[in-house]
Design a protein around this motif. Sequence first.
Motif, PDB file in Angstrom:
ATOM      1  N   LEU A 150      -7.890  -3.182   2.381  1.00 39.74           N
ATOM      2  CA  LEU A 150      -7.077  -3.109   0.769  1.00 39.74           C
ATOM      3  C   LEU A 150      -6.252  -4.443   0.566  1.00 39.74           C
ATOM      4  CD1 LEU A 150      -6.013   0.490   0.501  1.00 39.74           C
ATOM      5  CD2 LEU A 150      -7.840  -0.437  -0.749  1.00 39.74           C
ATOM      6  N   VAL A 176       0.725  -1.058  -0.026  1.00 37.56           N
ATOM      7  CA  VAL A 176       0.041   0.035  -0.190  1.00 37.56           C
ATOM      8  C   VAL A 176       0.886   1.292   0.075  1.00 37.56           C
ATOM      9  CG1 VAL A 176      -1.693   1.290   1.285  1.00 37.56           C
ATOM     10  CG2 VAL A 176      -1.758  -1.198   1.424  1.00 37.56           C
ATOM     11  N   ASP A 230      -7.374   4.236  -4.451  1.00 34.13           N
ATOM     12  CA  ASP A 230      -8.385   3.455  -3.966  1.00 34.13           C
ATOM     13  C   ASP A 230      -9.232   3.586  -2.814  1.00 34.13           C
ATOM     14  OD1 ASP A 230      -7.392   0.945  -5.799  1.00 34.13           O
ATOM     15  OD2 ASP A 230      -5.443   1.547  -4.781  1.00 34.13           O
ATOM     16  N   LYS A 257      -1.867  -0.821  -3.718  1.00 32.90           N
ATOM     17  CA  LYS A 257      -3.018  -0.040  -3.578  1.00 32.90           C
ATOM     18  C   LYS A 257      -2.676   1.333  -3.071  1.00 32.90           C
ATOM     19  CE  LYS A 257      -5.709  -3.732  -3.949  1.00 32.90           C
ATOM     20  NZ  LYS A 257      -6.645  -3.788  -4.950  1.00 32.90           N
TER      21      LYS A 257
END
Lengths: 225, 342
Positions: free
Chosen positions: A222, A156, A206, A187
């Motif tokens: 996520l 992420v 996202d 993400k």
Amino acid sequence: MVSISKGVLKITEKTELFEKLAKCVVDGDEEGAKQLAEEAIKNGIDAYEAIMQGLAVGMNKVSELYEKGEYYVPEVLLSASAMNMAVEILKPHIKIDKTTKPIAVVLGVVEGDIHDIGKNLVKIMLDAAGYKVIDLGKDVPIGEFVKAAKENGADVIGMSALMTTTMPGMKKVVEQLVAANYREKVKVMIGGAPTTMEYAETIGADMWGKDASSAVGIVKRLTAH
Amino acid sequence: MTPYERLMIAFELKKPDRVPVTPFVREWCVRQAGYKFSEVMSNTEKYVYSQLYSIRKYGYDMVLDLLAVHAESEAMGSVLKIPEDAPPSVDIPAVNDYSKDLPKLRIPHPRKDGRLPLILKGTKRLKEAVGDTIPVMGYVQACWRHTCMMRGTERALLDMKKNPDALKELLDIATESCIVYGEAVVEAGADLIWVSDPTSSGDMISKKAFEEFVYPFLRRQIKAFKRMGTKVFLHICGNVNDRLESMANTGADAISVDEKVDLAKAKTLIGNRVCIMGNISPGVTLLQKTPQDVEQECKVAIEKAMEGGGFVLAPGCIIPAATPGENIAAMVNSVKKYGVYQ
């Protein structure tokens, strides 16, 4: 304060110590947190357990209080300070498990923006929840995000901007991810006072986090498979 | 009616010919005029030109001095970082160790120290250029913001818990410095002073902390400005719903809010004693949407707060440099279309 001789803690006593650690974090009691961390080591308690079941539970409560509007930034900072002091003592005693790769999150405040309190709160919450945080700091050049995500195999990227004038930097990062053919691999979540879910959607991120307390839940969602 | 008359009448809670419109444009004007921000940080004439160029082209109701570049904090020892084409930020705060650094702090001389003379020269030049027809806004940091810029925001927030007495001493010095600088801003020709404080909203500190650490000092600062005969508007970004009344109690003529405050609610709560300014979204609507969207959001804002006078259409915060000119034009047009008083 619990005071028992080494290695003979009963389960109830251990639970009690974890609860006290959590309370010190909630209360922002730095001295208490340090003493209890030392107590835990002295009594042979697993350091990782003390962090996750004591300090992290406390920080989670702090996050809830912040979300409810009972705690504000100074209170959260004080709690984080108490937590960090205890973590410093416990960390050298953690037995590292090399078999599982932790979920990694690259964090930073975008270029031109030095407002990093929100980002620091997110870091605190993610640390406490056991994620590996790669903190790029504030005023981070746009290209650094993609670079750090690749180098660390991050799951992420979290970005924040606190000024309407620096928000466009987050869009540029997403564009660079696409250009580098890396968008599918990571993400993207964004946050910061002037941002909205709508903005997150328009730039192709996202998720958007309303405040620091939502970060852990977002990363969890996520990265859920 | 001139823009000057229009804004002053609104600040006096009365009805001008139409709702005044004051986009907070600084880097936006700099870009419109074709400069980089770092150029205007050291060249007054370029900054003044960017303001005059933009207001003549777009026809809104106020020019702005080179605001919010932490010049007061810089003059007291904080070190700024100045990017090529963005406003500066504080890189190294002046106050690290309270016991060592507090006694060293001096109130800067507005005509001698740091960048202050340069900014004041700009204010003076703006007033000379626009005369009595357009109001000149001069900026002074709110004392709490100034404190954060000298101490580092995160440390200042922690000080509320760990060093409240030292923090109040710093706040006291900051307040005094803001008052001294404000006097020079008025003398240079500013018709109104913008006091802004992005660090004291409900997104940052509790109402209790606001009442203890911000309000008494902020009130002292604003009261002092009022005694100099100037108009003052107070802007706090973020959720200030629980402290709108305290903001009005500071003595400011106008309270400026962003999208987190409902204008109708603000008007009902404090509109009988202060002018309300707000609250078009700079980051989302003005920067990214179409002129039609801008017009729609302006229409709603005007309808919520124009009644009876005492309202100025403004953005929720400073307008990004990349904002399309058509959107500023749409904002200006909206007051002519929807904001005319009968």
